[in-house]
Every structure is written in structure tokens, then in C-alpha cells.
Scaffold this motif. Structure first.
Motif, PDB file in Angstrom:
ATOM      1  N   PRO A   9       0.830  -1.209   0.000  1.00 14.05           N
ATOM      2  CA  PRO A   9       0.000   0.000   0.000  1.00 14.05           C
ATOM      3  C   PRO A   9       0.861   1.255   0.000  1.00 14.05           C
ATOM      4  CG  PRO A   9      -0.426  -1.363   1.953  1.00 14.05           C
ATOM      5  CD  PRO A   9       0.709  -1.972   1.231  1.00 14.05           C
ATOM      6  N   MET A  10       0.473   2.238  -0.792  1.00 14.94           N
ATOM      7  CA  MET A  10       1.208   3.492  -0.871  1.00 14.94           C
ATOM      8  C   MET A  10       0.452   4.634  -0.189  1.00 14.94           C
ATOM      9  SD  MET A  10       3.888   2.455  -2.242  1.00 14.94           S
ATOM     10  CE  MET A  10       4.758   3.984  -2.452  1.00 14.94           C
ATOM     11  N   ALA A  11      -0.890   4.614  -0.251  1.00 18.08           N
ATOM     12  CA  ALA A  11      -1.680   5.695   0.335  1.00 18.08           C
ATOM     13  C   ALA A  11      -3.042   5.167   0.762  1.00 18.08           C
ATOM     14  CB  ALA A  11      -1.852   6.822  -0.669  1.00 18.08           C
ATOM     15  N   PHE A  12      -3.568   5.777   1.835  1.00 18.17           N
ATOM     16  CA  PHE A  12      -4.904   5.448   2.326  1.00 18.17           C
ATOM     17  C   PHE A  12      -5.773   6.687   2.243  1.00 18.17           C
ATOM     18  CE2 PHE A  12      -2.056   2.614   4.734  1.00 18.17           C
ATOM     19  CZ  PHE A  12      -2.578   1.397   4.341  1.00 18.17           C
ATOM     20  N   GLU A  13      -7.044   6.475   1.942  1.00 17.95           N
ATOM     21  CA  GLU A  13      -8.034   7.559   1.892  1.00 17.95           C
ATOM     22  C   GLU A  13      -9.305   7.061   2.546  1.00 17.95           C
ATOM     23  OE1 GLU A  13      -8.577   8.609  -2.191  1.00 17.95           O
ATOM     24  OE2 GLU A  13      -6.460   9.108  -2.496  1.00 17.95           O
ATOM     25  N   ALA A  14     -10.217   7.981   2.798  1.00 16.82           N
ATOM     26  CA  ALA A  14     -11.514   7.586   3.349  1.00 16.82           C
ATOM     27  C   ALA A  14     -12.205   6.665   2.351  1.00 16.82           C
ATOM     28  CB  ALA A  14     -12.362   8.828   3.603  1.00 16.82           C
ATOM     29  N   PRO A  15     -12.919   5.663   2.842  1.00 21.73           N
ATOM     30  CA  PRO A  15     -13.618   4.768   1.913  1.00 21.73           C
ATOM     31  C   PRO A  15     -14.648   5.555   1.108  1.00 21.73           C
ATOM     32  CG  PRO A  15     -14.147   4.232   4.214  1.00 21.73           C
ATOM     33  CD  PRO A  15     -13.150   5.324   4.232  1.00 21.73           C
ATOM     34  N   ARG A  16     -14.767   5.212  -0.161  1.00 24.57           N
ATOM     35  CA  ARG A  16     -15.685   5.943  -1.027  1.00 24.57           C
ATOM     36  C   ARG A  16     -16.399   4.976  -1.959  1.00 24.57           C
ATOM     37  NH1 ARG A  16     -10.523   6.629  -2.498  1.00 24.57           N
ATOM     38  NH2 ARG A  16      -9.944   6.057  -4.607  1.00 24.57           N
ATOM     39  N   LEU A  36     -11.814 -11.787  18.791  1.00 28.48           N
ATOM     40  CA  LEU A  36     -10.885 -12.270  17.765  1.00 28.48           C
ATOM     41  C   LEU A  36      -9.893 -11.196  17.330  1.00 28.48           C
ATOM     42  CD1 LEU A  36     -13.250 -14.447  15.533  1.00 28.48           C
ATOM     43  CD2 LEU A  36     -11.781 -15.152  17.432  1.00 28.48           C
ATOM     44  N   ALA A  37     -10.262  -9.931  17.520  1.00 27.85           N
ATOM     45  CA  ALA A  37      -9.386  -8.801  17.209  1.00 27.85           C
ATOM     46  C   ALA A  37      -9.875  -7.607  18.011  1.00 27.85           C
ATOM     47  CB  ALA A  37      -9.399  -8.485  15.715  1.00 27.85           C
ATOM     48  N   GLN A  38      -9.051  -6.578  18.105  1.00 27.68           N
ATOM     49  CA  GLN A  38      -9.453  -5.385  18.849  1.00 27.68           C
ATOM     50  C   GLN A  38     -10.357  -4.485  18.019  1.00 27.68           C
ATOM     51  OE1 GLN A  38      -6.026  -3.359  20.390  1.00 27.68           O
ATOM     52  NE2 GLN A  38      -5.257  -5.189  21.393  1.00 27.68           N
ATOM     53  N   ALA A  39     -10.033  -4.345  16.736  1.00 26.87           N
ATOM     54  CA  ALA A  39     -10.789  -3.444  15.864  1.00 26.87           C
ATOM     55  C   ALA A  39     -10.521  -3.820  14.419  1.00 26.87           C
ATOM     56  CB  ALA A  39     -10.377  -1.992  16.113  1.00 26.87           C
ATOM     57  N   ALA A  40     -11.297  -3.200  13.535  1.00 25.01           N
ATOM     58  CA  ALA A  40     -11.075  -3.340  12.095  1.00 25.01           C
ATOM     59  C   ALA A  40     -11.178  -1.948  11.486  1.00 25.01           C
ATOM     60  CB  ALA A  40     -12.097  -4.276  11.474  1.00 25.01           C
ATOM     61  N   LEU A  41     -10.323  -1.668  10.522  1.00 21.85           N
ATOM     62  CA  LEU A  41     -10.313  -0.386   9.822  1.00 21.85           C
ATOM     63  C   LEU A  41     -10.590  -0.628   8.344  1.00 21.85           C
ATOM     64  CD1 LEU A  41      -7.072   1.173  11.381  1.00 21.85           C
ATOM     65  CD2 LEU A  41      -9.448   1.595  12.071  1.00 21.85           C
ATOM     66  N   LEU A  42     -11.518   0.134   7.783  1.00 26.36           N
ATOM     67  CA  LEU A  42     -11.859   0.026   6.365  1.00 26.36           C
ATOM     68  C   LEU A  42     -11.482   1.334   5.689  1.00 26.36           C
ATOM     69  CD1 LEU A  42     -13.228  -1.521   4.020  1.00 26.36           C
ATOM     70  CD2 LEU A  42     -15.382  -0.473   4.753  1.00 26.36           C
ATOM     71  N   ALA A  43     -10.595   1.247   4.692  1.00 22.78           N
ATOM     72  CA  ALA A  43     -10.140   2.450   3.988  1.00 22.78           C
ATOM     73  C   ALA A  43      -9.955   2.149   2.509  1.00 22.78           C
ATOM     74  CB  ALA A  43      -8.817   2.937   4.578  1.00 22.78           C
ATOM     75  N   ALA A  44     -10.018   3.213   1.712  1.00 23.69           N
ATOM     76  CA  ALA A  44      -9.630   3.098   0.312  1.00 23.69           C
ATOM     77  C   ALA A  44      -8.104   3.040   0.293  1.00 23.69           C
ATOM     78  CB  ALA A  44     -10.134   4.302  -0.480  1.00 23.69           C
ATOM     79  N   GLY A  49       2.222   0.412  -8.020  1.00 23.33           N
ATOM     80  CA  GLY A  49       1.831  -0.118  -9.330  1.00 23.33           C
ATOM     81  C   GLY A  49       0.522   0.478  -9.822  1.00 23.33           C
ATOM     82  N   GLY A  50      -0.189   1.218  -8.943  1.00 21.15           N
ATOM     83  CA  GLY A  50      -1.381   1.930  -9.385  1.00 21.15           C
ATOM     84  C   GLY A  50      -2.718   1.275  -9.080  1.00 21.15           C
ATOM     85  N   ARG A  51      -2.715   0.015  -8.688  1.00 14.46           N
ATOM     86  CA  ARG A  51      -4.000  -0.642  -8.392  1.00 14.46           C
ATOM     87  C   ARG A  51      -4.654   0.028  -7.196  1.00 14.46           C
ATOM     88  NH1 ARG A  51      -6.372  -4.955  -5.560  1.00 14.46           N
ATOM     89  NH2 ARG A  51      -4.518  -5.501  -4.393  1.00 14.46           N
ATOM     90  N   GLN A  52      -5.990   0.167  -7.264  1.00 11.42           N
ATOM     91  CA  GLN A  52      -6.747   0.780  -6.182  1.00 11.42           C
ATOM     92  C   GLN A  52      -7.854  -0.149  -5.733  1.00 11.42           C
ATOM     93  OE1 GLN A  52      -8.093   4.721  -7.069  1.00 11.42           O
ATOM     94  NE2 GLN A  52      -6.206   5.283  -8.112  1.00 11.42           N
TER      95      GLN A  52
END
Length: 136
Positions: A9-16, A36-44, A49-52
Motif C-alpha cells: 500500500p502506498m496511500a490510504f483515503e476515506a472509503p468511497r 478475535l481482534a481489537q478493531a477493524a479499519l476500512l479504507a480506500a 503499481g497503481g492498483r486501487q
């Protein structure tokens, strides 16, 4: 079906562009994954290589819970009704710097902490030190 891939990953943004049905399905599935985990984060995410796409990162997952958590994300995607949808899933330790970068823009899901198991009914004889068994 989940597949193992490797990408940087190169950059994170708000999910859109995510339908509300997906975030609701994720919320429902993760509410049942307590402990099973403390939290989960969902981001764009934008990869080298450019894949998003979108990434769901489980933070502080319990060792051995990876398959169950990946399955929960997959089921949420399926049951949300999103056709040909895809979410990348990863597992991150709490203290990694990338967690802070991602948390600034991500949608956060806090997984519930399971209540301590309290035995119901009388304890087995000899298990309570204040009430030793009567020996004859």
C-alpha cells in the motif's frame, strides 16, 4: 473465495463509493467476532503499481483467528448484495505506524470484548478454597 496476494500500500483515503449495505453487513458480522481482534479499519487504498481498492485491516488479531476473520469479511461482502465486489483483508499489530496512518481516514469497527465466563450453578466440590471438602 479468498486468495493470498501480496501488494504494497502506498496511500490510504476515506472509503468511497461503498454501498450502505456493505458497511451494515460488515458491522453485523464484526459484532459477532468479539474477542478475535481489537478493531477493524476500512479504507480506500492505492497500491504500488497503481492498483486501487478497499482494504479491511484487522488490528490486534488473536493468533489463529485469521481464517475466521477473513471468512467474516467475505460473508459480509456476499450478503451485502454487492456483485463482483472485492475487499483486501490484512492483519496488523496494534503498534505498527501504518495503523495510525490508516486510522486517520478509515471507517473504524470496534469488535466487542467478550464478557468473562462466569460458571453458573454450584462449583465442583473442593474448588472453592473458602469451603474445603469434608473428608471422613
Amino acid at each position: 473465495a479468498p486468495a493470498n496476494v501480496s501488494a504494497r500500500p502506498m496511500a490510504f483515503e476515506a472509503p468511497r463509493g461503498l454501498p450502505a449495505s456493505l458497511t451494515q453487513a460488515l458491522d453485523a458480522k464484526l459484532a459477532r467476532a468479539g474477542g478475535l481482534a481489537q478493531a477493524a479499519l476500512l479504507a480506500a487504498v492505492r497500491y504500488e503499481g497503481g492498483r486501487q481498492g478497499h482494504m479491511l485491516a484487522y488490528i490486534g488479531a488473536v493468533p489463529g483467528a485469521e481464517a475466521a476473520l477473513t471468512r467474516a469479511a467475505s460473508e459480509a461482502l456476499i450478503f451485502s448484495g454487492v456483485e463482483a465486489g472485492e475487499i483486501d483483508v490484512t492483519f496488523l499489530a496494534v503498534d505498527l505506524p501504518v495503523v495510525d496512518r490508516m486510522a486517520r481516514v478509515a471507517l473504524r469497527f470496534d469488535l466487542p470484548i467478550p464478557a468473562a465466563v462466569v460458571p453458573v450453578g454450584p462449583a465442583a466440590p473442593g474448588m472453592d478454597p473458602s469451603k474445603p471438602p469434608n473428608l471422613r
